[in-house]
Design a protein around this motif. Sequence first.
Motif, PDB file in Angstrom:
ATOM      1  N   THR A   1      12.689   3.843  -9.231  1.00 25.08           N
ATOM      2  CA  THR A   1      13.153   3.220  -7.977  1.00 25.08           C
ATOM      3  C   THR A   1      11.989   2.669  -7.158  1.00 25.08           C
ATOM      4  N   GLY A   2      10.824   3.332  -7.219  1.00 30.64           N
ATOM      5  CA  GLY A   2       9.652   2.848  -6.483  1.00 30.64           C
ATOM      6  C   GLY A   2       9.179   1.503  -6.991  1.00 30.64           C
ATOM      7  N   THR A   3       9.180   1.341  -8.320  1.00 25.35           N
ATOM      8  CA  THR A   3       8.767   0.067  -8.915  1.00 25.35           C
ATOM      9  C   THR A   3       9.759  -1.040  -8.567  1.00 25.35           C
ATOM     10  N   LEU A   4      11.032  -0.684  -8.509  1.00 28.74           N
ATOM     11  CA  LEU A   4      12.078  -1.640  -8.129  1.00 28.74           C
ATOM     12  C   LEU A   4      11.870  -2.093  -6.676  1.00 28.74           C
TER      13      LEU A   4
ATOM     14  N   LEU B   1       1.699   6.906   3.474  1.00 31.96           N
ATOM     15  CA  LEU B   1       3.111   6.582   3.716  1.00 31.96           C
ATOM     16  C   LEU B   1       3.428   6.687   5.204  1.00 31.96           C
ATOM     17  N   SER B   2       2.877   7.714   5.855  1.00 29.01           N
ATOM     18  CA  SER B   2       3.119   7.933   7.276  1.00 29.01           C
ATOM     19  C   SER B   2       2.684   6.736   8.111  1.00 29.01           C
ATOM     20  N   LEU B   3       1.539   6.149   7.749  1.00 27.91           N
ATOM     21  CA  LEU B   3       1.015   4.999   8.481  1.00 27.91           C
ATOM     22  C   LEU B   3       1.982   3.826   8.461  1.00 27.91           C
ATOM     23  N   GLN B   4       2.691   3.657   7.370  1.00 27.14           N
ATOM     24  CA  GLN B   4       3.525   2.460   7.192  1.00 27.14           C
ATOM     25  C   GLN B   4       4.941   2.621   7.718  1.00 27.14           C
ATOM     26  N   LEU B   5       5.335   3.870   7.959  1.00 30.43           N
ATOM     27  CA  LEU B   5       6.738   4.167   8.245  1.00 30.43           C
ATOM     28  C   LEU B   5       7.308   3.395   9.434  1.00 30.43           C
ATOM     29  N   GLY B   6       6.557   3.358  10.540  1.00 31.74           N
ATOM     30  CA  GLY B   6       7.038   2.665  11.738  1.00 31.74           C
ATOM     31  C   GLY B   6       7.270   1.187  11.524  1.00 31.74           C
TER      32      GLY B   6
ATOM     33  N   ILE C   1       0.843  -1.206   0.000  1.00 33.97           N
ATOM     34  CA  ILE C   1       0.000   0.000   0.000  1.00 33.97           C
ATOM     35  C   ILE C   1       0.877   1.255   0.000  1.00 33.97           C
ATOM     36  N   ALA C   2       1.944   1.224   0.814  1.00 33.65           N
ATOM     37  CA  ALA C   2       2.849   2.377   0.885  1.00 33.65           C
ATOM     38  C   ALA C   2       3.529   2.628  -0.453  1.00 33.65           C
ATOM     39  N   ILE C   3       3.971   1.552  -1.120  1.00 30.05           N
ATOM     40  CA  ILE C   3       4.635   1.699  -2.419  1.00 30.05           C
ATOM     41  C   ILE C   3       3.653   2.223  -3.465  1.00 30.05           C
ATOM     42  N   ALA C   4       2.403   1.731  -3.419  1.00 31.07           N
ATOM     43  CA  ALA C   4       1.368   2.212  -4.344  1.00 31.07           C
ATOM     44  C   ALA C   4       1.081   3.691  -4.102  1.00 31.07           C
ATOM     45  N   ALA C   5       1.034   4.096  -2.823  1.00 33.10           N
ATOM     46  CA  ALA C   5       0.791   5.504  -2.474  1.00 33.10           C
ATOM     47  C   ALA C   5       1.936   6.389  -2.941  1.00 33.10           C
ATOM     48  N   CYS C   6       3.150   5.893  -2.747  1.00 33.68           N
ATOM     49  CA  CYS C   6       4.344   6.621  -3.190  1.00 33.68           C
ATOM     50  C   CYS C   6       4.346   6.745  -4.711  1.00 33.68           C
ATOM     51  N   ASP C   7       4.004   5.641  -5.378  1.00 37.20           N
ATOM     52  CA  ASP C   7       3.947   5.632  -6.836  1.00 37.20           C
ATOM     53  C   ASP C   7       2.878   6.598  -7.339  1.00 37.20           C
ATOM     54  N   LEU C   8       1.779   6.690  -6.606  1.00 36.13           N
ATOM     55  CA  LEU C   8       0.706   7.615  -6.965  1.00 36.13           C
ATOM     56  C   LEU C   8       1.225   9.053  -6.969  1.00 36.13           C
ATOM     57  N   ALA C   9       1.982   9.428  -5.925  1.00 32.47           N
ATOM     58  CA  ALA C   9       2.555  10.773  -5.841  1.00 32.47           C
ATOM     59  C   ALA C   9       3.523  11.033  -6.995  1.00 32.47           C
ATOM     60  N   GLU C  10       4.325  10.012  -7.311  1.00 28.86           N
ATOM     61  CA  GLU C  10       5.328  10.162  -8.374  1.00 28.86           C
ATOM     62  C   GLU C  10       4.679  10.247  -9.749  1.00 28.86           C
TER      63      GLU C  10
ATOM     64  N   ILE D   1       1.882  -4.299 -12.818  1.00 25.39           N
ATOM     65  CA  ILE D   1       0.906  -4.352 -11.712  1.00 25.39           C
ATOM     66  C   ILE D   1       1.091  -3.148 -10.786  1.00 25.39           C
ATOM     67  N   THR D   2       2.355  -2.878 -10.397  1.00 15.68           N
ATOM     68  CA  THR D   2       2.658  -1.752  -9.504  1.00 15.68           C
ATOM     69  C   THR D   2       2.174  -0.437 -10.104  1.00 15.68           C
ATOM     70  N   ARG D   3       2.456  -0.251 -11.390  1.00 11.31           N
ATOM     71  CA  ARG D   3       2.076   1.003 -12.047  1.00 11.31           C
ATOM     72  C   ARG D   3       0.560   1.147 -12.159  1.00 11.31           C
ATOM     73  N   LEU D   4      -0.131   0.065 -12.477  1.00  6.36           N
ATOM     74  CA  LEU D   4      -1.591   0.119 -12.620  1.00  6.36           C
ATOM     75  C   LEU D   4      -2.272   0.430 -11.292  1.00  6.36           C
TER      76      LEU D   4
END
Length: 485
Positions: free
Chosen positions: A315-318, A372-377, A109-118, A340-343
């Motif tokens: 880098t996010g997809t990696l 992203l904040s939720l997943q950081l810890g 979820i965090a990677i998808a959220a990060c990818d969304l921002a990018e 899948i990550t990009r979609l």
Amino acid sequence: MSKSLEEVHQSVSTQNKTTVFRKILAFFGPAYLVSVGYMDPGNWATDIAGGSQFGYALLWVLLMSNIMALLLQSLSARLGIVTQRDLAQASRETYSKFINYILYFLAEIAIAACDLAEVLGMAIGINLLFGIPLVEAVLITVLDTFLLLFLINKGIRKMEAFIIVLVTIIGFSFIFEMIFAQPEIGQVVYGLIPSLPNESALYIAIGIIGATVMPHNLYLHSSLVQTRKFDRSPAGIKQAIKYNFIDSTIALNLAFFVNAAILILAAATFYKNGMFEVAEIQDAYRFLEPILGTKWAPTLFAVALIAAGQSSTVTGTLAGQIVMEGYLNLRIRPWVRRIITRLIAIVPAVIVILIFGESVTGKMLILSQVILSLQLGFAIIPLIHFVSDKRKMKGFHISKTTQVASWLVALIIVSLNAKLVYSEILGWLETSENPLILWLTVVPLAISFLILLLYIVFKPFTVLRILYQVLRFWCLIFPSKIYNR
């Protein structure tokens, strides 16, 4: 267990280098792929808001965030170098299958959220520079998935070179922006002294820190350092840790320069002219030309934004591949994984833009940072546990001083992110037409995350170890009471 990023694992030799410079150069690269996460479009909004509202006053927050990021990234690199495991693999070996599935789900979820921002940032840059509608610009970002596939097939060094070129473009763009803006150097230096003008500044500061350390970067760095082949003797491992720390220091300081330049640009243009409400990337782009009197200012701004989005998505997809393979020990074709990550990022972006229009992109960027904040810890805390473990680290565990500093950084980041998440949920409850749905869904979910976080914090400690540590702490604080008894 399979090797992390098996197709490029130990593909770069650092041995048989004739000079120290060549040796150091052989280790350089992984941190630059990581650094782009610290200058991704998700950071731009908080930097622009901070500069336009408070001038140079929050520069010290960026500097503090950079120091925190450097510490955590050095821990991530140490884990990969010593154990030859990335953070996801180390978690898989430590926690139960049930906990790992939850951690994997949160990481995805965090990677998808990060990818969304990018994706949004890159699409906004394309939209501003070429006038292409935002929905079509979002769809164009699918193409860089194939670019990543091409680069990884050419070898990790080619990918690192490509990312370094993009980082250089971003850097030079902001050097020229600084020349155009002519910031007050005295005010810039003064901004490095800690201060908070008011309570609103605290909220922006939390946003800046919250957007700084990306959880996917910790997974990514622990994997990328394993692309280097070096002598596995204690001296060789120690040397690899040292050179990777140098690599991280240079790369993350470049990221600090970019973030500071964005904030300084906003301060020298918008704040100086009394435009305190500029927070959207699109507004910043439109106001630069009339304020600075040159069409190159907005053009370079958009070019840097596209470069930041492009490098971050690669880098996010990696990182997505590393997380899936590490937690699940599951390997699928890289191009399928990347599509899948990009979609996952593109489909929600297109749907929301089509329904609500382009004006919601700023809110989507903020939402991605909250997720992203939720997943950081869930990334930071296991990392600190792993690198503190003498058995896991084979004598290369971190010192007590570094442990204290790491836990302090984790406490600051997790607390500030928790405050940010709490504020957002409170806002949703106050503005929602049907808050009962939120009370039955979002609130229990947030409480569940808190319980899981506490479990991860205390998992390595048995009751006896906790009592022993409490007793030690008591002896240090009140030695005379113990001796008198």
